[in-house]
Design a protein around this motif. Structure first.
Motif, short mmCIF file in Angstrom:
data_model
loop_
_atom_site.label_atom_id
_atom_site.label_comp_id
_atom_site.label_asym_id
_atom_site.label_seq_id
_atom_site.Cartn_x
_atom_site.Cartn_y
_atom_site.Cartn_z
N PRO A 88 68.88 -2.75 47.43
CA PRO A 88 68.35 -2.69 48.80
C PRO A 88 68.61 -1.29 49.37
N LEU A 89 67.67 -0.79 50.14
CA LEU A 89 67.77 0.58 50.65
C LEU A 89 69.05 0.82 51.46
N ASP A 90 69.42 -0.14 52.29
CA ASP A 90 70.63 0.06 53.09
C ASP A 90 71.88 0.11 52.21
N GLU A 91 71.88 -0.66 51.15
CA GLU A 91 73.01 -0.62 50.21
C GLU A 91 73.07 0.73 49.50
N GLU A 92 71.91 1.25 49.10
CA GLU A 92 71.89 2.56 48.46
C GLU A 92 72.36 3.64 49.43
N TRP A 93 71.93 3.58 50.69
CA TRP A 93 72.36 4.54 51.70
C TRP A 93 73.88 4.56 51.79
N ARG A 94 74.47 3.37 51.89
CA ARG A 94 75.92 3.26 52.01
C ARG A 94 76.62 3.81 50.76
N LEU B 172 80.62 6.69 60.02
CA LEU B 172 79.36 7.42 60.00
C LEU B 172 78.26 6.57 60.61
N ARG B 173 78.18 5.28 60.22
CA ARG B 173 77.18 4.37 60.79
C ARG B 173 77.38 4.24 62.30
N ALA B 174 78.62 4.12 62.74
CA ALA B 174 78.90 3.98 64.18
C ALA B 174 78.46 5.21 64.96
N SER B 175 78.51 6.38 64.33
CA SER B 175 78.12 7.62 65.01
C SER B 175 76.62 7.68 65.28
N LEU B 176 75.87 6.76 64.71
CA LEU B 176 74.42 6.74 64.93
C LEU B 176 74.06 6.42 66.38
N SER B 177 75.02 5.93 67.15
CA SER B 177 74.77 5.66 68.56
C SER B 177 74.74 6.95 69.38
N GLN B 178 75.19 8.04 68.77
CA GLN B 178 75.20 9.34 69.44
C GLN B 178 73.83 10.01 69.28
N TRP C 212 70.36 11.63 59.85
CA TRP C 212 69.05 11.75 60.50
C TRP C 212 68.07 10.70 60.00
N GLU C 213 68.13 10.39 58.71
CA GLU C 213 67.23 9.35 58.20
C GLU C 213 67.54 8.02 58.85
N ALA C 214 68.82 7.69 58.96
CA ALA C 214 69.23 6.42 59.58
C ALA C 214 68.84 6.37 61.05
N LYS C 215 68.73 7.53 61.69
CA LYS C 215 68.30 7.61 63.08
C LYS C 215 66.78 7.52 63.20
N GLY C 216 66.09 7.52 62.06
CA GLY C 216 64.63 7.42 62.09
C GLY C 216 63.90 8.74 61.99
N ASN C 217 64.64 9.82 61.74
CA ASN C 217 64.00 11.14 61.63
C ASN C 217 63.95 11.54 60.14
N ALA D 188 65.82 11.67 46.35
CA ALA D 188 65.24 10.49 45.70
C ALA D 188 65.27 9.30 46.66
N TYR D 189 66.41 9.08 47.28
CA TYR D 189 66.55 7.98 48.24
C TYR D 189 65.51 8.11 49.36
N LEU D 190 65.36 9.33 49.88
CA LEU D 190 64.41 9.54 50.98
C LEU D 190 62.99 9.18 50.57
N HIS D 191 62.59 9.60 49.36
CA HIS D 191 61.24 9.27 48.92
C HIS D 191 61.09 7.78 48.62
#
Length: 102
Positions: free
Chosen positions: A81-87, A6-12, A28-33, A54-57
């Protein structure tokens, strides 16, 4: 699909076809949107959606709003850490996509 895939697909430029809506929100959040991610999470009424919401806020820096959504998800507010919660959220959602949780 794994969290790493999923993380690797962020290059798309678009999320992988057939991705579940809450995973798409995380994508989309990881892409900055953040706004697109928020629209997706806000449109779904479930505990998983409340957790993503909750994570988004929390990512946005709105701890009060995040706390409300953690309560709706039946969870205590995260302090990871936010990245850990995302994962962690992505892994949970991916497991639920591939079958029942044990």
């Amino acid at each position: 699909m794994t969290v790493d895939q999923l993380r690797a697909s962020l290059s798309q430029s678009a999320p992988p076809p057939g991705l579940a809506p809450l995973l798409e929100a995380l994508w989309w959040e990881a892409k900055g949107n953040w706004h697109r991610a928020h629209e997706i999470a806000q449109a779904i009424d479930s505990r998983d959606a409340a957790r993503v919401h909750a994570y988004l806020h929390r990512r946005e820096g709105d701890a009060g709003n995040a706390a409300y959504w953690y309560r709706r998800a039946g969870l205590p507010p995260s302090h990871k850490p936010l990245d850990e919660e995302w994962r962690e959220i992505a892994a949970t959602l991916l497991r639920s996509e591939s079958g029942p949780r044990s």
